[in-house]
Design a protein around this motif. Structure first.
Motif, PDB file in Angstrom:
ATOM      1  N   THR A   1     -28.739  11.661   8.515  1.00  0.00           N
ATOM      2  CA  THR A   1     -28.447  10.326   9.037  1.00  0.00           C
ATOM      3  C   THR A   1     -28.106  10.450  10.515  1.00  0.00           C
ATOM      4  O   THR A   1     -27.211  11.201  10.891  1.00  0.00           O
ATOM      5  CB  THR A   1     -27.268   9.675   8.299  1.00  0.00           C
ATOM      6  N   PHE A   2     -28.859   9.721  11.345  1.00  0.00           N
ATOM      7  CA  PHE A   2     -28.597   9.656  12.778  1.00  0.00           C
ATOM      8  C   PHE A   2     -27.984   8.288  13.073  1.00  0.00           C
ATOM      9  O   PHE A   2     -28.611   7.257  12.807  1.00  0.00           O
ATOM     10  CB  PHE A   2     -29.883   9.825  13.580  1.00  0.00           C
ATOM     11  N   SER A   3     -26.763   8.288  13.625  1.00  0.00           N
ATOM     12  CA  SER A   3     -26.055   7.037  13.901  1.00  0.00           C
ATOM     13  C   SER A   3     -25.818   6.901  15.404  1.00  0.00           C
ATOM     14  O   SER A   3     -25.170   7.757  16.014  1.00  0.00           O
ATOM     15  CB  SER A   3     -24.713   7.003  13.158  1.00  0.00           C
ATOM     16  N   TYR A   4     -26.332   5.805  15.977  1.00  0.00           N
ATOM     17  CA  TYR A   4     -26.183   5.530  17.407  1.00  0.00           C
ATOM     18  C   TYR A   4     -25.256   4.324  17.578  1.00  0.00           C
ATOM     19  O   TYR A   4     -25.536   3.252  17.040  1.00  0.00           O
ATOM     20  CB  TYR A   4     -27.538   5.234  18.046  1.00  0.00           C
ATOM     21  N   THR A   5     -24.177   4.531  18.338  1.00  0.00           N
ATOM     22  CA  THR A   5     -23.211   3.457  18.554  1.00  0.00           C
ATOM     23  C   THR A   5     -23.383   2.886  19.955  1.00  0.00           C
ATOM     24  O   THR A   5     -23.258   3.605  20.950  1.00  0.00           O
ATOM     25  CB  THR A   5     -21.771   3.963  18.374  1.00  0.00           C
ATOM     26  N   PHE A   6     -23.683   1.588  20.023  1.00  0.00           N
ATOM     27  CA  PHE A   6     -23.828   0.879  21.297  1.00  0.00           C
ATOM     28  C   PHE A   6     -22.551   0.092  21.562  1.00  0.00           C
ATOM     29  O   PHE A   6     -22.159  -0.755  20.744  1.00  0.00           O
ATOM     30  CB  PHE A   6     -25.021  -0.083  21.255  1.00  0.00           C
ATOM     31  N   THR A   7     -21.887   0.385  22.653  1.00  0.00           N
ATOM     32  CA  THR A   7     -20.648  -0.297  23.009  1.00  0.00           C
ATOM     33  C   THR A   7     -20.839  -1.032  24.330  1.00  0.00           C
ATOM     34  O   THR A   7     -21.792  -0.766  25.064  1.00  0.00           O
ATOM     35  CB  THR A   7     -19.505   0.717  23.127  1.00  0.00           C
TER      36      THR A   7
ATOM     37  N   ASN B   1     -35.339  15.723  22.398  1.00  0.00           N
ATOM     38  CA  ASN B   1     -34.870  16.090  23.731  1.00  0.00           C
ATOM     39  C   ASN B   1     -34.882  14.874  24.657  1.00  0.00           C
ATOM     40  O   ASN B   1     -33.966  14.660  25.440  1.00  0.00           O
ATOM     41  CB  ASN B   1     -35.756  17.204  24.302  1.00  0.00           C
ATOM     42  N   ILE B   2     -35.939  14.066  24.539  1.00  0.00           N
ATOM     43  CA  ILE B   2     -36.024  12.826  25.315  1.00  0.00           C
ATOM     44  C   ILE B   2     -34.917  11.864  24.901  1.00  0.00           C
ATOM     45  O   ILE B   2     -34.241  11.256  25.742  1.00  0.00           O
ATOM     46  CB  ILE B   2     -37.408  12.179  25.143  1.00  0.00           C
ATOM     47  N   VAL B   3     -34.726  11.722  23.600  1.00  0.00           N
ATOM     48  CA  VAL B   3     -33.680  10.830  23.084  1.00  0.00           C
ATOM     49  C   VAL B   3     -32.310  11.249  23.612  1.00  0.00           C
ATOM     50  O   VAL B   3     -31.520  10.416  24.070  1.00  0.00           O
ATOM     51  CB  VAL B   3     -33.680  10.835  21.539  1.00  0.00           C
ATOM     52  N   LYS B   4     -32.018  12.552  23.572  1.00  0.00           N
ATOM     53  CA  LYS B   4     -30.712  13.047  24.026  1.00  0.00           C
ATOM     54  C   LYS B   4     -30.502  12.752  25.510  1.00  0.00           C
ATOM     55  O   LYS B   4     -29.393  12.357  25.920  1.00  0.00           O
ATOM     56  CB  LYS B   4     -30.626  14.556  23.778  1.00  0.00           C
ATOM     57  N   SER B   5     -31.531  12.942  26.322  1.00  0.00           N
ATOM     58  CA  SER B   5     -31.386  12.680  27.755  1.00  0.00           C
ATOM     59  C   SER B   5     -31.119  11.203  28.016  1.00  0.00           C
ATOM     60  O   SER B   5     -30.337  10.844  28.902  1.00  0.00           O
ATOM     61  CB  SER B   5     -32.645  13.124  28.502  1.00  0.00           C
ATOM     62  N   ILE B   6     -31.739  10.325  27.228  1.00  0.00           N
ATOM     63  CA  ILE B   6     -31.550   8.875  27.413  1.00  0.00           C
ATOM     64  C   ILE B   6     -30.139   8.460  27.024  1.00  0.00           C
ATOM     65  O   ILE B   6     -29.448   7.762  27.775  1.00  0.00           O
ATOM     66  CB  ILE B   6     -32.596   8.090  26.597  1.00  0.00           C
ATOM     67  N   ILE B   7     -29.687   8.870  25.852  1.00  0.00           N
ATOM     68  CA  ILE B   7     -28.381   8.406  25.365  1.00  0.00           C
ATOM     69  C   ILE B   7     -27.241   9.029  26.165  1.00  0.00           C
ATOM     70  O   ILE B   7     -26.186   8.414  26.333  1.00  0.00           O
ATOM     71  CB  ILE B   7     -28.201   8.681  23.856  1.00  0.00           C
ATOM     72  N   ASP B   8     -27.428  10.254  26.684  1.00  0.00           N
ATOM     73  CA  ASP B   8     -26.386  10.870  27.504  1.00  0.00           C
ATOM     74  C   ASP B   8     -26.191  10.092  28.791  1.00  0.00           C
ATOM     75  O   ASP B   8     -25.054   9.868  29.238  1.00  0.00           O
ATOM     76  CB  ASP B   8     -26.744  12.324  27.817  1.00  0.00           C
ATOM     77  N   LYS B   9     -27.281   9.688  29.427  1.00  0.00           N
ATOM     78  CA  LYS B   9     -27.183   8.925  30.674  1.00  0.00           C
ATOM     79  C   LYS B   9     -26.617   7.528  30.423  1.00  0.00           C
ATOM     80  O   LYS B   9     -25.905   6.982  31.260  1.00  0.00           O
ATOM     81  CB  LYS B   9     -28.561   8.818  31.331  1.00  0.00           C
ATOM     82  N   ALA B  10     -26.946   6.940  29.282  1.00  0.00           N
ATOM     83  CA  ALA B  10     -26.513   5.581  28.984  1.00  0.00           C
ATOM     84  C   ALA B  10     -25.113   5.529  28.386  1.00  0.00           C
ATOM     85  O   ALA B  10     -24.498   4.462  28.335  1.00  0.00           O
ATOM     86  CB  ALA B  10     -27.505   4.911  28.028  1.00  0.00           C
ATOM     87  N   GLY B  11     -24.591   6.672  27.925  1.00  0.00           N
ATOM     88  CA  GLY B  11     -23.269   6.685  27.303  1.00  0.00           C
ATOM     89  C   GLY B  11     -23.283   6.178  25.871  1.00  0.00           C
ATOM     90  O   GLY B  11     -22.305   5.592  25.403  1.00  0.00           O
TER      91      GLY B  11
END
Length: 388
Positions: A375-381, A351-361
């Protein structure tokens, strides 16, 4: 959730429910008032028709004077023959109903009155009409509804605030208790970690102490999640340039002992010199929670792959395990939700992770087969990703 926002939200919901409940009585009231208005207007038309008839009766054609047909500001009238052809009329709109009585068409009301044959300029009918308006009714209804909604909204806010006071006091005490408890937990955890590190520097590796060390790291992860959960709404997290490659490798090393408790291997495949602009605390929460969950839900002697690589969009951070997989992907980000109650934890990490990545895009893709792994894949653009 912010208490003021909660009160406003619920007061708005209650007000909308009351407004919905008032729709039926409002409709009935409008219908009734329109009916009353139409009856009142009919009496007005009849009164005007009597004035015209009296004026025609008072006219004496023997005096050889022209008849001055009565005119009114708000009403129109006319004389018609037996076939309803106009003899003299001030009415411009075509009359659909050509029979004696009171009629309303397209907002125009008119009264048709039969006249004695040959008595009034050979006219058979007198028609008196005018535009009928319901604007005042609608205006009154809107004002009443708005006043009722505003009053109910204010009363809802007032009572919700009054009802919430005991819970607010309780929540403040609970928050303070959690803060004090976490402070008390953090001190012994730090002491245990420091003393184990000091012992290992001057003594051979002890497997029991290694297990203790791994357990304290698991507790530290839970502590950091709780601390972030309490502080994140009050603190502003400043961004800075981070060497993601080095940061990720350090976190993998940190969880090595935790994974070793289940004979799990953390296999990092990390491209060098990948940099991002991000907050270190939030980045640690993303990495630590993914590694912690991967260890928690992996089978004994399993393997966790941690992959960091560049792509056309920026860079991708993947956490791949061969564990139990996810049964309901749509629910894993709900606070306090845990798919397996036997695995421990509070259900707040993702839940913490989701709130962080949603705000950061940050884009997240989850590929999971229940019983085979995830597999959890996080894309940083850009602008988060800055490496060439």
């Amino acid at each position: 959730m912010n208490d003021n926002f909660y009160a406003l939200k619920n007061a708005f919901i209650y007000t909308m429910l009351v407004a919905a409940l008032l729709l039926v009585p409002t409709y009935l009231y409008v219908t009734y008032m329109k009916y009353v208005t139409e009856i009142q207007y009919e009496f007005k038309l009849k009164r005007q028709s009597h004035l015209i008839i009296r004026s025609m009766e008072e006219f004496d054609p023997k005096e050889k004077q022209n008849f001055e047909y009565p005119r009114f500001r708000s009403f129109q009238s006319g004389l018609y023959d037996i076939h309803f052809n106009p003899i003299f009329t001030l009415i411009k709109a075509p009359l659909e109903e050509q029979k004696v009585g009171y009629h309303i068409q397209n907002g125009y009301a008119y009264q048709v009155i039969a006249l004695p044959d040959g008595r009034y300029f050979d006219a058979s009918y007198l028609v008196v009409g005018g535009e009928i308006s319901y604007a005042r009714i609608y205006q009154d209804v809107v004002m009443i509804l708005l006043a009722t909604a505003a009053l109910f909204f204010v009363l809802s806010l007032f009572f919700l605030d009054r009802f919430a006071l005991p819970f607010q006091r309780l929540n403040k005490r609970l928050d303070q208790f959690i803060k004090d408890s976490m402070h008390e937990i953090n001190t012994p955890l730090s002491i245990i970690n420091v003393n184990i590190d000091l012992y290992h520097r001057s003594n051979p590796v002890n497997k029991y102490l290694q297990r203790i060390k791994a357990a304290t790291k698991t507790l530290s992860t839970l502590y950091n999640d709780m601390d972030y959960l309490i502080k994140n709404e009050r603190l502003s997290f400043e961004y800075e340039t981070i060497d993601l490659s080095r940061f990720l490798r350090e976190r993998c090393d940190y969880f090595h002992e935790v994974a070793a408790l289940k004979n799990i291997v953390i296999d990092p495949s990390i491209e060098e010199k990948i940099e991002i602009v991000f907050n270190p605390t939030q980045l640690q929460r993303i990495i630590d929670n993914n590694l912690s969950n991967a260890i928690k839900y992996s089978n004994e002697e399993g393997k966790i792959e941690v992959i960091l690589e560049r792509n056309l969009e920026g860079c991708v951070l993947r956490f791949r395990d061969d564990g139990v997989g996810i049964e309901d992907v749509n629910r894993i980000f709900e606070r306090y939700y845990r798919e397996n109650q036997d695995k421990g934890g509070f259900g707040i990490g993702l839940n913490i992770v989701k709130s962080i990545i949603d705000k950061a895009g940050i884009e997240l893709q989850i590929d999971s087969v229940y019983g085979e792994g995830s597999t959890f894949s996080y894309t940083f653009t850009p602008p988060i990703y800055i490496s060439a």
